[in-house]
Enzyme design. Structure first.
Site, mmCIF file in Angstrom:
data_model
loop_
_atom_site.group_PDB
_atom_site.id
_atom_site.type_symbol
_atom_site.label_atom_id
_atom_site.label_comp_id
_atom_site.label_asym_id
_atom_site.label_seq_id
_atom_site.Cartn_x
_atom_site.Cartn_y
_atom_site.Cartn_z
ATOM 1 C CG ASP A 173 -2.202 1.327 1.110
ATOM 2 O OD1 ASP A 173 -1.202 2.097 0.390
ATOM 3 O OD2 ASP A 173 -2.857 0.700 1.697
ATOM 4 C CG HIS A 174 4.350 1.743 -1.563
ATOM 5 N ND1 HIS A 174 5.295 1.856 -1.353
ATOM 6 C CD2 HIS A 174 4.783 0.719 -0.626
ATOM 7 C CE1 HIS A 174 6.627 0.585 -0.417
ATOM 8 N NE2 HIS A 174 5.691 0.165 -0.397
ATOM 9 C CB SER B 208 5.250 2.043 12.611
ATOM 10 O OG SER B 208 5.955 1.215 12.061
ATOM 11 N N GLY B 209 4.763 2.604 9.223
ATOM 12 C CA GLY B 209 4.555 2.867 8.179
ATOM 13 C C GLY B 209 6.038 3.191 7.437
ATOM 14 C CD GLU B 210 7.066 1.430 4.489
ATOM 15 O OE1 GLU B 210 6.016 1.545 3.922
ATOM 16 O OE2 GLU B 210 7.382 0.155 5.119
ATOM 17 C CG ASN C 239 4.247 4.392 1.728
ATOM 18 O OD1 ASN C 239 4.920 4.487 -0.359
ATOM 19 N ND2 ASN C 239 5.164 3.939 1.763
ATOM 20 C CB SER D 242 11.246 -4.030 12.960
ATOM 21 O OG SER D 242 10.729 -3.117 14.075
ATOM 22 N N GLY D 243 10.961 -5.555 15.887
ATOM 23 C CA GLY D 243 11.405 -5.520 18.097
ATOM 24 C C GLY D 243 10.534 -5.538 18.453
ATOM 25 C CB THR E 260 10.176 -8.413 5.967
ATOM 26 O OG1 THR E 260 11.329 -7.430 7.135
ATOM 27 C CG2 THR E 260 9.185 -7.205 5.577
#
Length: 321
Positions: free
Chosen positions: A37-38, A105-107, A110, A173-174, A191
């Site tokens: 979803d970008h 939590s997104g990038e 985007n 991721s953590g 991932t």
């Protein structure tokens, strides 16, 4: 037995092509599908970024069996969580119960388009925590009012609610994200084939829930061509998520990967037509305890030969694993 999925990568194909690809993925026997979803591609060479939710609506009508899933959507910047809840409930109805909502939590790549800035990872996780609570509350079909630290919700209600709400997956991721996933997730998304992440998820309430990974591959009968294409379109992936979450534009990824060599990318992306190389790359996910693995074929124009190879060679080999 591990289930294998197909990725509709919106960064590398247009909307009509993506729907055609998932129809073919259903036909050849993939167990599920996911979609990114970008609002931007990672690199300009990928060349696409259609609206994932429109593609999902079309895919829900064009397919009959294959499950659909966002991998992942960010419910905190471009989209308010109340809007995400409505979209997800509608997709679950359109697909007749085949939809799973993957959240993350997104990038910055985007989310910067709405001009709200890009806070620290700790703040972004706090926003995701609050958003997940709102989404789950709205899935009940009741009126919801929230005055939280990050979001306001005033008398929101979903009027078309599926009998079974879409399962919610949380990308991790953590340790902090694993704790959040344990509280809110019906499944976990990662991932990298990390047993530590899955153990942390289990410790926070995730034991026995599905865990979904993703692996890029670059099929081509010409391995040199595959390596070149993987380098051209997927070298952004070697930076890791701490970097990838922060850069705001494809030009930043171009600059950040200026010195990444084709052989560097080929170390993490199986290239060519050696099915054994893909099996070897899948094995760490199986050993870590992943139940589902979505494959990404690099190159929007190279999906059809990959899907044919998957039908005759790759999927049978992976199911033997």
């Amino acid at each position: 037995m591990m289930r294998f999925g197909y990725t509709m990568m919106t960064e590398q194909a247009g909307p009509r092509e993506l729907v055609g690809h998932v129809v073919e993925a259903e036909r050849v026997g993939f167990d599920f599908s996911v979609i990114s979803d970008h609002s931007f591609p990672w690199l300009a060479s990928q060349g696409h970024a259609p609206y994932a939710w429109s593609v999902l609506g079309a895919a829900a009508q064009a397919t009959t069996r294959i499950p659909l899933m966002t991998f992942v959507t960010c419910p905190t910047f471009r989209y308010h969580p109340a809007v995400i809840a409505q979209k997800a409930a509608t997709l679950q109805l359109l697909s007749e119960g085949r939809f799973r909502l993957g959240l993350g939590s997104g990038e910055n790549l985007n989310e910067h388009v709405v001009g709200r800035g890009w806070p620290s990872a700790r703040v972004r996780l706090g926003m995701l925590d609050e958003a997940a609570e709102i989404i789950h509350a709205l899935f009940t079909g009741e009126y919801v009012t929230r005055h939280g630290r990050h979001f306001q919700v005033d008398d929101a209600k979903l009027w078309d609610v599926p009998d079974t709400p879409p399962p919610v997956g949380i990308a991790v991721s953590g340790p902090r994200s694993c704790a959040l996933a344990g509280r809110h997730g019906d499944l976990v998304i990662a991932t990298e084939p990390s047993r530590e992440l899955l153990d942390a998820f289990d410790a926070q309430g995730g034991a026995g829930k599905p865990r979904i990974g993703q692996l890029p591959v670059c099929f081509d009968t010409d391995r040199d061509a595959a390596v070149a294409r993987a380098h051209e379109q997927f070298r952004w992936s070697v930076g890791g998520w701490r970097l990838n979450a922060e850069l705001p534009l494809p030009a930043g990824f171009e600059q950040a990967t200026e010195y990444v060599r084709p052989e560097d990318v080929a170390k993490s992306v199986p290239c060519g037509d050696d099915v054994g190389a893909v099996v070897d790359a899948v094995r760490p996910f199986a050993e870590a305890g992943f139940t589902d693995l979505a494959l990404v074929q690099v190159g929007g124009a190279h999906q059809t030969p990959f899907l044919r190879w998957a039908e005759t060679t790759l999927l049978p080999a992976l199911r033997d694993l």
